[in-house]
Design a protein around this motif. Structure first.
Motif, PDB file in Angstrom:
ATOM      1  N   VAL A 109     -10.221  -2.907  13.585  1.00 34.56           N
ATOM      2  CA  VAL A 109      -9.774  -1.503  13.490  1.00 34.56           C
ATOM      3  C   VAL A 109     -11.010  -0.608  13.471  1.00 34.56           C
ATOM      4  CG1 VAL A 109      -7.574  -1.901  12.309  1.00 34.56           C
ATOM      5  CG2 VAL A 109      -9.655  -1.661  10.956  1.00 34.56           C
ATOM      6  N   PRO A 110     -10.925   0.586  14.054  1.00 39.92           N
ATOM      7  CA  PRO A 110     -12.089   1.475  14.025  1.00 39.92           C
ATOM      8  C   PRO A 110     -12.489   1.775  12.586  1.00 39.92           C
ATOM      9  CG  PRO A 110     -10.409   2.340  15.511  1.00 39.92           C
ATOM     10  CD  PRO A 110      -9.783   1.192  14.765  1.00 39.92           C
ATOM     11  N   SER A 111     -13.785   1.976  12.343  1.00 36.94           N
ATOM     12  CA  SER A 111     -14.226   2.148  10.962  1.00 36.94           C
ATOM     13  C   SER A 111     -13.760   3.470  10.359  1.00 36.94           C
ATOM     14  CB  SER A 111     -15.747   2.040  10.876  1.00 36.94           C
ATOM     15  OG  SER A 111     -16.339   2.955  11.764  1.00 36.94           O
ATOM     16  N   GLY A 112     -13.356   4.415  11.202  1.00 38.68           N
ATOM     17  CA  GLY A 112     -12.932   5.704  10.647  1.00 38.68           C
ATOM     18  C   GLY A 112     -11.446   5.812  10.333  1.00 38.68           C
ATOM     19  N   VAL A 113     -10.677   4.738  10.446  1.00 43.61           N
ATOM     20  CA  VAL A 113      -9.224   4.900  10.337  1.00 43.61           C
ATOM     21  C   VAL A 113      -8.745   5.185   8.918  1.00 43.61           C
ATOM     22  CG1 VAL A 113      -8.772   3.416  12.325  1.00 43.61           C
ATOM     23  CG2 VAL A 113      -8.626   2.459  10.020  1.00 43.61           C
ATOM     24  N   THR A 114      -7.617   5.871   8.843  1.00 40.82           N
ATOM     25  CA  THR A 114      -7.007   6.179   7.547  1.00 40.82           C
ATOM     26  C   THR A 114      -6.159   4.986   7.101  1.00 40.82           C
ATOM     27  OG1 THR A 114      -5.010   7.024   8.565  1.00 40.82           O
ATOM     28  CG2 THR A 114      -6.782   8.603   8.221  1.00 40.82           C
ATOM     29  N   ASP A 115      -5.736   5.003   5.850  1.00 44.47           N
ATOM     30  CA  ASP A 115      -4.885   3.923   5.347  1.00 44.47           C
ATOM     31  C   ASP A 115      -3.572   3.847   6.103  1.00 44.47           C
ATOM     32  OD1 ASP A 115      -6.747   3.070   3.610  1.00 44.47           O
ATOM     33  OD2 ASP A 115      -5.920   4.088   1.838  1.00 44.47           O
ATOM     34  N   VAL A 116      -3.069   5.017   6.477  1.00 43.52           N
ATOM     35  CA  VAL A 116      -1.800   5.051   7.224  1.00 43.52           C
ATOM     36  C   VAL A 116      -1.967   4.348   8.571  1.00 43.52           C
ATOM     37  CG1 VAL A 116      -0.114   6.575   8.343  1.00 43.52           C
ATOM     38  CG2 VAL A 116      -1.036   7.170   6.094  1.00 43.52           C
ATOM     39  N   GLU A 117      -3.093   4.654   9.227  1.00 44.75           N
ATOM     40  CA  GLU A 117      -3.358   4.035  10.527  1.00 44.75           C
ATOM     41  C   GLU A 117      -3.573   2.524  10.394  1.00 44.75           C
ATOM     42  OE1 GLU A 117      -5.420   7.960  12.634  1.00 44.75           O
ATOM     43  OE2 GLU A 117      -6.655   6.593  11.482  1.00 44.75           O
ATOM     44  N   LYS A 118      -4.269   2.141   9.342  1.00 38.99           N
ATOM     45  CA  LYS A 118      -4.513   0.728   9.062  1.00 38.99           C
ATOM     46  C   LYS A 118      -3.186   0.001   8.830  1.00 38.99           C
ATOM     47  CE  LYS A 118      -8.597  -1.082   6.804  1.00 38.99           C
ATOM     48  NZ  LYS A 118      -9.496  -0.973   5.667  1.00 38.99           N
ATOM     49  N   ASN A 119      -2.320   0.671   8.090  1.00 42.11           N
ATOM     50  CA  ASN A 119      -1.028   0.112   7.750  1.00 42.11           C
ATOM     51  C   ASN A 119      -0.176  -0.154   8.990  1.00 42.11           C
ATOM     52  OD1 ASN A 119       0.215  -0.800   5.480  1.00 42.11           O
ATOM     53  ND2 ASN A 119       1.622   0.958   5.405  1.00 42.11           N
ATOM     54  N   ALA A 120      -0.297   0.746   9.968  1.00 39.20           N
ATOM     55  CA  ALA A 120       0.464   0.577  11.205  1.00 39.20           C
ATOM     56  C   ALA A 120       0.018  -0.691  11.932  1.00 39.20           C
ATOM     57  CB  ALA A 120       0.282   1.798  12.108  1.00 39.20           C
ATOM     58  N   VAL A 121      -1.286  -0.946  11.922  1.00 36.39           N
ATOM     59  CA  VAL A 121      -1.802  -2.158  12.573  1.00 36.39           C
ATOM     60  C   VAL A 121      -1.339  -3.396  11.797  1.00 36.39           C
ATOM     61  CG1 VAL A 121      -3.873  -3.414  13.313  1.00 36.39           C
ATOM     62  CG2 VAL A 121      -3.837  -0.923  13.427  1.00 36.39           C
ATOM     63  N   ARG A 122      -1.465  -3.321  10.478  1.00 38.27           N
ATOM     64  CA  ARG A 122      -1.059  -4.448   9.625  1.00 38.27           C
ATOM     65  C   ARG A 122       0.403  -4.828   9.872  1.00 38.27           C
ATOM     66  NH1 ARG A 122       1.773  -4.933   5.190  1.00 38.27           N
ATOM     67  NH2 ARG A 122       2.066  -2.683   5.104  1.00 38.27           N
ATOM     68  N   LYS A 123       1.239  -3.800   9.954  1.00 37.10           N
ATOM     69  CA  LYS A 123       2.667  -4.027  10.174  1.00 37.10           C
ATOM     70  C   LYS A 123       2.918  -4.657  11.552  1.00 37.10           C
ATOM     71  CE  LYS A 123       6.886  -1.408   9.906  1.00 37.10           C
ATOM     72  NZ  LYS A 123       7.058  -0.419  10.978  1.00 37.10           N
ATOM     73  N   ALA A 124       2.205  -4.127  12.545  1.00 37.10           N
ATOM     74  CA  ALA A 124       2.374  -4.658  13.899  1.00 37.10           C
ATOM     75  C   ALA A 124       1.968  -6.128  13.964  1.00 37.10           C
ATOM     76  CB  ALA A 124       1.556  -3.837  14.889  1.00 37.10           C
ATOM     77  N   VAL A 125       0.884  -6.463  13.285  1.00 31.60           N
ATOM     78  CA  VAL A 125       0.392  -7.843  13.305  1.00 31.60           C
ATOM     79  C   VAL A 125       1.367  -8.761  12.571  1.00 31.60           C
ATOM     80  CG1 VAL A 125      -1.491  -9.363  12.573  1.00 31.60           C
ATOM     81  CG2 VAL A 125      -2.009  -7.097  13.454  1.00 31.60           C
ATOM     82  N   ARG A 126       1.865  -8.282  11.438  1.00 29.29           N
ATOM     83  CA  ARG A 126       2.817  -9.105  10.684  1.00 29.29           C
ATOM     84  C   ARG A 126       4.082  -9.338  11.490  1.00 29.29           C
ATOM     85  NH1 ARG A 126       4.420  -6.659   5.266  1.00 29.29           N
ATOM     86  NH2 ARG A 126       5.667  -5.508   6.754  1.00 29.29           N
ATOM     87  N   ASN A 127       4.574  -8.276  12.134  1.00 25.46           N
ATOM     88  CA  ASN A 127       5.772  -8.427  12.954  1.00 25.46           C
ATOM     89  C   ASN A 127       5.546  -9.327  14.163  1.00 25.46           C
ATOM     90  OD1 ASN A 127       7.184  -6.857  11.212  1.00 25.46           O
ATOM     91  ND2 ASN A 127       7.098  -4.997  12.465  1.00 25.46           N
TER      92      ASN A 127
END
Ligand code: ADP
Ligand code: MG
Length: 344
Positions: A109-127
């Motif tokens: 993930v880019p180093s500047g991302v917000t928690d919300v943006e990080k969460n979207a990636v986490r969710k996508a990966v889990r799904n």
């Protein structure tokens, strides 16, 4: 060591980039490389992914759209990004005779991302079926992929220029010490070419044509050759198709503004770097990764502006994917891996 091998065996590394998605499997290398594009119909049913969808951009009939679900390095269209990731991971798991169905996944993930943006990636990966998710910062993954000694007490500087973001980072002892993340990268270069042709030649062109011009004629630093290229587009005055010839020098002029922003990000990062680490970087040089590293003369431009030697990593487009994969499979990156573990 065999227990370590066992411990670090199950993961796949993913580079979910704005422009390209890559998947790396230990022992097999980069096994998937596709543009981050989806095509869907007016009921949001997905029709195509990757290269197949990319070929449709700007050429779709009514009721069909092709688009990139990531923008500026982060997920902009969550449903489509998730579907795309699931499709790509599914292809890798399905085709490779994997003995497991839910692998550990490390995804940059880019180093500047917000928690919300990080969460979207986490969710996508889990799904997509991950049993365990790691979200390393992209510059760290890029540095590992470029073969820099990130775990050692020495300063390494990486500049990763993708489609949506440019990430600059100084790394030492498995951590990022200072960094800059700007939303100016390959896409902005294309847009700068579009703007230039519009302003100077009254010619309207699409994004793909602009990118083609960048590949063929783009440069960041003065070159001896001044070759030309015929560009077809729409005359903004008459609305009719027209061909305009542009030169390498003109394209360089068009690219100057966004490239200044990249150079400034590098300079501001160097200025904030502690002296010992700065000395290491002056000695060992700055490393360029990401597709933007392939722009002719970018290494020279940055070297000239910073007075630090600049090197282009081997296979710059693959560094983030290789780095995420290596983090999972090589014990020396264990600290980096542990720091990027996401509890979900
Ligand atoms: P991301 O990580 O955002 O998916 P990539 O690292 O895959 O991005 O790089 C894609 C970017 O690199 C695009 O903007 C593309 O135009 C650019 N690029 C690829 N090859 C070249 C090249 N030869 N010259 C200039 N730019 C390039
Ligand atoms: Mg990238």
């Amino acid at each position: 060591m065999s227990w370590l091998k066992g411990y670090f065996r199950r993961g796949i590394g993913v580079d979910l980039g704005t422009a390209n998605t890559l998947i790396y499997v230990h022992g097999q290398g980069v096994v998937l490389r596709e543009p981050s594009v989806v095509a869907f119909d007016d009921q949001n049913r997905l029709l195509a992914y990757g290269e197949e969808a990319r070929a449709m951009i700007g050429r779709t009939p009514q009721g069909v759209r092709a688009m990139r679900p990531l923008r500026d390095g982060v997920i902009a269209e969550a449903t489509f990004a998730e579907a795309m990731l699931k499709e790509f991971i599914g292809r890798v798991i399905g085709n490779r005779g994997f003995s497991f169905q839910s692998p550990e996944i490390a995804i940059g993930v880019p180093s500047g991302v917000t928690d919300v943006e990080k969460n979207a990636v986490r969710k996508a990966v889990r799904n997509a079926g991950a049993s365990q998710t790691y979200l390393p910062e992209e510059p760290m993954a890029a540095a590992i992929g470029a073969g820099l000694p990130v775990s050692e007490p020495t300063g390494s500087m990486i500049i990763d220029i993708g489609g949506g973001t440019t990430e600059v980072a100084v790394i030492s002892l498995s951590g990022i010490v200072v960094n800059a993340s700007i939303r100016i990268a390959g896409d902005e270069l294309n847009e700068a070419i579009i703007r230039y042709l519009k302003k100077v030649h009254s010619l309207a062109i699409g994004e793909r044509t602009a990118e083609e011009i960048k590949f063929r004629l783009g440069s960041a630093y003065k070159t001896v050759e001044n070759d030309k290229y015929d560009v077809r587009g729409l005359n903004l005055m008459s609305g009719l198709p027209r061909t305009v010839t542009i030169s390498r020098g003109e394209v360089r002029e068009a690219l100057a503004e966004p490239l200044v922003a990249v150079v400034e990000a590098v300079q501001s990062t160097l200025e904030r770097t502690p002296p010992e680490l700065a000395a290491d970087i002056f000695n060992r040089g700055i490393f360029l990764t990401g597709g933007g590293a392939l722009l002719q003369g970018l290494d020279e431009l940055i070297a000239n502006e910073t007075e630090v030697p600049v090197f282009i990593a081997e296979d710059p487009l693959s560094c983030v994917a290789i780095g995420t994969g290596k983090m999972l499979s090589e014990p020396s990156y264990r600290r980096v891996l542990e720091q990027s573990l996401v509890h979900s």
